[in-house]
Design a protein around this motif. Structure first.
Motif, PDB file in Angstrom:
ATOM      1  N   ASP A  38       0.856  -1.187   0.000  1.00 10.84           N
ATOM      2  CA  ASP A  38       0.000   0.000   0.000  1.00 10.84           C
ATOM      3  C   ASP A  38       0.890   1.235   0.000  1.00 10.84           C
ATOM      4  O   ASP A  38       1.879   1.300   0.741  1.00 10.84           O
ATOM      5  CB  ASP A  38      -0.898  -0.009   1.234  1.00 10.84           C
ATOM      6  CG  ASP A  38      -1.910   1.121   1.231  1.00 10.84           C
ATOM      7  OD1 ASP A  38      -1.944   1.898   0.253  1.00 10.84           O
ATOM      8  OD2 ASP A  38      -2.665   1.229   2.214  1.00 10.84           O
ATOM      9  N   LYS A  41       0.157   7.156   2.674  1.00  7.91           N
ATOM     10  CA  LYS A  41       0.105   8.619   2.527  1.00  7.91           C
ATOM     11  C   LYS A  41       1.085   9.148   1.490  1.00  7.91           C
ATOM     12  O   LYS A  41       1.097  10.350   1.206  1.00  7.91           O
ATOM     13  CB  LYS A  41       0.404   9.286   3.875  1.00  7.91           C
ATOM     14  CG  LYS A  41       1.825   9.021   4.373  1.00  7.91           C
ATOM     15  CD  LYS A  41       2.075   9.693   5.709  1.00  7.91           C
ATOM     16  CE  LYS A  41       3.502   9.409   6.190  1.00  7.91           C
ATOM     17  NZ  LYS A  41       3.796  10.058   7.489  1.00  7.91           N
ATOM     18  N   VAL A  43       2.952  10.228  -1.877  1.00  9.95           N
ATOM     19  CA  VAL A  43       2.478  10.776  -3.148  1.00  9.95           C
ATOM     20  C   VAL A  43       3.573  10.638  -4.199  1.00  9.95           C
ATOM     21  O   VAL A  43       4.768  10.675  -3.877  1.00  9.95           O
ATOM     22  CB  VAL A  43       2.070  12.257  -3.005  1.00  9.95           C
ATOM     23  CG1 VAL A  43       0.871  12.392  -2.081  1.00  9.95           C
ATOM     24  CG2 VAL A  43       3.230  13.088  -2.470  1.00  9.95           C
ATOM     25  N   PRO A  44       3.194  10.500  -5.480  1.00 12.70           N
ATOM     26  CA  PRO A  44       4.192  10.302  -6.531  1.00 12.70           C
ATOM     27  C   PRO A  44       4.814  11.585  -7.049  1.00 12.70           C
ATOM     28  O   PRO A  44       5.730  11.545  -7.872  1.00 12.70           O
ATOM     29  CB  PRO A  44       3.371   9.623  -7.632  1.00 12.70           C
ATOM     30  CG  PRO A  44       2.004  10.198  -7.472  1.00 12.70           C
ATOM     31  CD  PRO A  44       1.819  10.388  -5.993  1.00 12.70           C
ATOM     32  N   ASP A  45       4.342  12.725  -6.588  1.00 15.12           N
ATOM     33  CA  ASP A  45       4.770  14.008  -7.155  1.00 15.12           C
ATOM     34  C   ASP A  45       6.288  14.194  -7.212  1.00 15.12           C
ATOM     35  O   ASP A  45       6.820  14.623  -8.249  1.00 15.12           O
ATOM     36  CB  ASP A  45       4.142  15.163  -6.372  1.00 15.12           C
ATOM     37  CG  ASP A  45       2.621  15.125  -6.390  1.00 15.12           C
ATOM     38  OD1 ASP A  45       2.054  14.076  -6.743  1.00 15.12           O
ATOM     39  OD2 ASP A  45       1.991  16.134  -6.043  1.00 15.12           O
ATOM     40  N   SER A  94      -0.929   1.510  -6.128  1.00 11.05           N
ATOM     41  CA  SER A  94      -1.830   2.642  -5.937  1.00 11.05           C
ATOM     42  C   SER A  94      -3.266   2.273  -6.294  1.00 11.05           C
ATOM     43  O   SER A  94      -3.492   1.423  -7.158  1.00 11.05           O
ATOM     44  CB  SER A  94      -1.394   3.828  -6.812  1.00 11.05           C
ATOM     45  OG  SER A  94      -0.150   4.338  -6.413  1.00 11.05           O
ATOM     46  N   ARG A  96      -6.924   2.941  -8.080  1.00 12.34           N
ATOM     47  CA  ARG A  96      -7.199   3.371  -9.457  1.00 12.34           C
ATOM     48  C   ARG A  96      -7.188   4.892  -9.660  1.00 12.34           C
ATOM     49  O   ARG A  96      -6.569   5.367 -10.613  1.00 12.34           O
ATOM     50  CB  ARG A  96      -8.543   2.792  -9.910  1.00 12.34           C
ATOM     51  CG  ARG A  96      -8.916   3.181 -11.343  1.00 12.34           C
ATOM     52  CD  ARG A  96     -10.217   2.539 -11.776  1.00 12.34           C
ATOM     53  NE  ARG A  96     -10.661   3.004 -13.067  1.00 12.34           N
ATOM     54  CZ  ARG A  96     -10.198   2.562 -14.232  1.00 12.34           C
ATOM     55  NH1 ARG A  96      -9.278   1.627 -14.253  1.00 12.34           N
ATOM     56  NH2 ARG A  96     -10.652   3.043 -15.370  1.00 12.34           N
ATOM     57  N   PRO A  97      -7.832   5.688  -8.809  1.00 12.43           N
ATOM     58  CA  PRO A  97      -7.813   7.148  -9.025  1.00 12.43           C
ATOM     59  C   PRO A  97      -6.391   7.720  -9.057  1.00 12.43           C
ATOM     60  O   PRO A  97      -6.071   8.586  -9.872  1.00 12.43           O
ATOM     61  CB  PRO A  97      -8.620   7.691  -7.833  1.00 12.43           C
ATOM     62  CG  PRO A  97      -9.490   6.563  -7.424  1.00 12.43           C
ATOM     63  CD  PRO A  97      -8.661   5.340  -7.636  1.00 12.43           C
ATOM     64  N   LYS A  98      -5.540   7.233  -8.146  1.00 14.35           N
ATOM     65  CA  LYS A  98      -4.167   7.735  -8.111  1.00 14.35           C
ATOM     66  C   LYS A  98      -3.388   7.278  -9.334  1.00 14.35           C
ATOM     67  O   LYS A  98      -2.537   8.006  -9.855  1.00 14.35           O
ATOM     68  CB  LYS A  98      -3.478   7.264  -6.825  1.00 14.35           C
ATOM     69  CG  LYS A  98      -2.142   7.919  -6.558  1.00 14.35           C
ATOM     70  CD  LYS A  98      -1.627   7.597  -5.164  1.00 14.35           C
ATOM     71  CE  LYS A  98      -2.389   8.362  -4.108  1.00 14.35           C
ATOM     72  NZ  LYS A  98      -1.780   8.236  -2.764  1.00 14.35           N
ATOM     73  N   ARG A  99      -3.680   6.067  -9.821  1.00 14.57           N
ATOM     74  CA  ARG A  99      -3.025   5.581 -11.035  1.00 14.57           C
ATOM     75  C   ARG A  99      -3.365   6.464 -12.228  1.00 14.57           C
ATOM     76  O   ARG A  99      -2.496   6.818 -13.022  1.00 14.57           O
ATOM     77  CB  ARG A  99      -3.463   4.148 -11.330  1.00 14.57           C
ATOM     78  CG  ARG A  99      -2.913   3.095 -10.390  1.00 14.57           C
ATOM     79  CD  ARG A  99      -3.390   1.732 -10.815  1.00 14.57           C
ATOM     80  NE  ARG A  99      -2.900   0.680  -9.930  1.00 14.57           N
ATOM     81  CZ  ARG A  99      -3.180  -0.599 -10.087  1.00 14.57           C
ATOM     82  NH1 ARG A  99      -3.948  -1.002 -11.091  1.00 14.57           N
ATOM     83  NH2 ARG A  99      -2.697  -1.490  -9.244  1.00 14.57           N
ATOM     84  N   LYS A 101      -4.317   9.549 -12.213  1.00 10.15           N
ATOM     85  CA  LYS A 101      -3.674  10.852 -12.071  1.00 10.15           C
ATOM     86  C   LYS A 101      -2.199  10.773 -12.477  1.00 10.15           C
ATOM     87  O   LYS A 101      -1.681  11.642 -13.174  1.00 10.15           O
ATOM     88  CB  LYS A 101      -3.793  11.336 -10.630  1.00 10.15           C
ATOM     89  CG  LYS A 101      -3.154  12.697 -10.390  1.00 10.15           C
ATOM     90  CD  LYS A 101      -3.279  13.122  -8.936  1.00 10.15           C
ATOM     91  CE  LYS A 101      -2.583  14.460  -8.702  1.00 10.15           C
ATOM     92  NZ  LYS A 101      -2.682  14.893  -7.272  1.00 10.15           N
ATOM     93  N   MET A 102      -1.536   9.697 -12.032  1.00 14.03           N
ATOM     94  CA  MET A 102      -0.132   9.497 -12.395  1.00 14.03           C
ATOM     95  C   MET A 102       0.046   9.419 -13.898  1.00 14.03           C
ATOM     96  O   MET A 102       0.938  10.048 -14.473  1.00 14.03           O
ATOM     97  CB  MET A 102       0.396   8.209 -11.765  1.00 14.03           C
ATOM     98  CG  MET A 102       0.795   8.292 -10.320  1.00 14.03           C
ATOM     99  SD  MET A 102       1.478   6.723  -9.760  1.00 14.03           S
ATOM    100  CE  MET A 102       2.879   6.556 -10.873  1.00 14.03           C
TER     101      MET A 102
END
Length: 241
Positions: A38, A41, A43-45, A94, A96-99, A101-102
Motif C-alpha cells: 500500500d 500517505k 504521493v508520486p509528485d 496505488s 485506481r484514481p491515483k493511477r 492521475k499518475m
C-alpha cells in the motif's frame, strides 16, 4: 600538471557517485510500500518531478545539444531509470484514481519533453542555441526542485524540530551541490551553475537549521514513521544535475 578538463572529469565522476546515492535515498520508502502492499500517505509528485528533470538534463548533455557533457548524461540517465522503477512500484500499489492521475501527469511530461526535443532540433541549428534553450528550461525546473526543501525548512523552524529533516540527506545534498557547482565553474556552464549554486546555499541553510534545532528535537519513538520524500536534484541536476 593536471589539466582543468581532467580535474573537471574527476569532479564530475565524484558528482555521479554522490548523485547516484541521492537517487537511491527514497529506496526505504519503496521497500516499505512493497512490504505493506500500500502506498498509504505517500504521493508520486516528487518522483514525477525528478523523472521530468532527469529527462531534460539527459537531452541537455547530448553532444547534439551541449558537447563534452557525457557525465551529465550518465547520471541523469541512471536517474531516469531509477525514477521509472519508483513510479512503476508506485503505480502497482496505488488505487485506481491515483493511477489515473499518475498516468495523466506522466503523459503531459512525455509530450512536453517530446515537444522540447522536436522544437530544439528543428528550430535551433547549432549547439550554442540549443544549449541556451534547453539549459534555460533546465534552470527553471532545476530551481523549482531545489526549492522543494523550503517546505521542510519551514516545518523545522515552526516546530523547532529536525525530526523530518535527516542530517545525512541534508549533508549529502550539500556536498552534491558543491560538487556540481565546482564542475560547472571549471569550464563555465551557467545552466549548471545556477541551480546547483542555489542547491549548495539551500543545503548549507539546512545544515545550519539542523545544528540550531537539533538540541530541541524530541527523540523519536519506536513506532514513529519519519519517512521522507524529497525530490532528488542533480545537474547533472549535473542534477540532481
Amino acid at each position: 600538471m593536471v589539466s582543468p578538463d581532467a580535474v573537471r572529469d574527476i569532479v564530475g565522476i565524484i558528482g555521479n557517485v554522490i548523485s547516484f546515492g541521492l537517487f537511491l535515498s527514497p529506496l526505504p520508502t519503496f521497500i516499505q510500500v512493497v512490504q505493506k502492499g500500500d502506498v498509504e500517505k505517500f504521493v508520486p509528485d516528487p518522483y514525477l518531478a525528478t523523472f521530468l528533470n532527469c529527462a531534460l538534463w539527459v537531452f541537455y548533455g547530448l553532444p547534439i545539444v551541449h558537447p563534452n557533457s557525457i557525465l551529465v548524461v550518465t547520471i541523469n540517465g541512471a536517474g531516469l531509470v531509477i525514477e521509472t522503477v519508483y513510479l512503476s512500484i508506485f503505480f502497482a500499489y496505488s488505487p485506481r484514481p491515483k493511477r489515473l492521475k499518475m498516468l495523466g501527469v506522466l503523459a503531459v511530461e512525455l509530450v512536453f519533453v517530446a515537444a522540447v526535443v522536436a522544437g530544439v532540433l528543428l528550430g535551433a541549428h547549432d549547439t550554442d542555441k540549443r544549449s541556451l534553450v534547453v539549459g534555460s528550461i533546465c534552470i527553471f525546473f532545476g530551481t523549482l526542485m531545489y526549492a522543494a526543501p523550503l517546505t521542510v525548512m519551514k516545518r523545522v523552524i515552526t516546530t523547532k524540530s529536525v525530526e523530518y529533516m535527516p542530517f545525512t540527506l541534508s549533508f549529502v545534498s550539500f556536498l552534491n551541490g558543491i560538487c556540481w557547482t565546482t564542475y560547472a565553474l571549471i569550464r563555465f556552464d551557467i545552466f549548471i551553475t545556477i541551480p546547483n549554486g542555489l542547491g549548495t546555499l539551500l543545503g548549507l541553510a539546512q545544515l545550519i537549521l539542523y545544528f540550531c534545532y537539533y538540541g530541541s528535537t524530541p527523540k523519536p519513538s519506536d513506532d514513529s514513521n519519519n519517512s521522507m520524500e524529497l525530490p532528488v536534484t542533480t545537474a547533472g541536476d549535473e542534477g540532481k544535475n
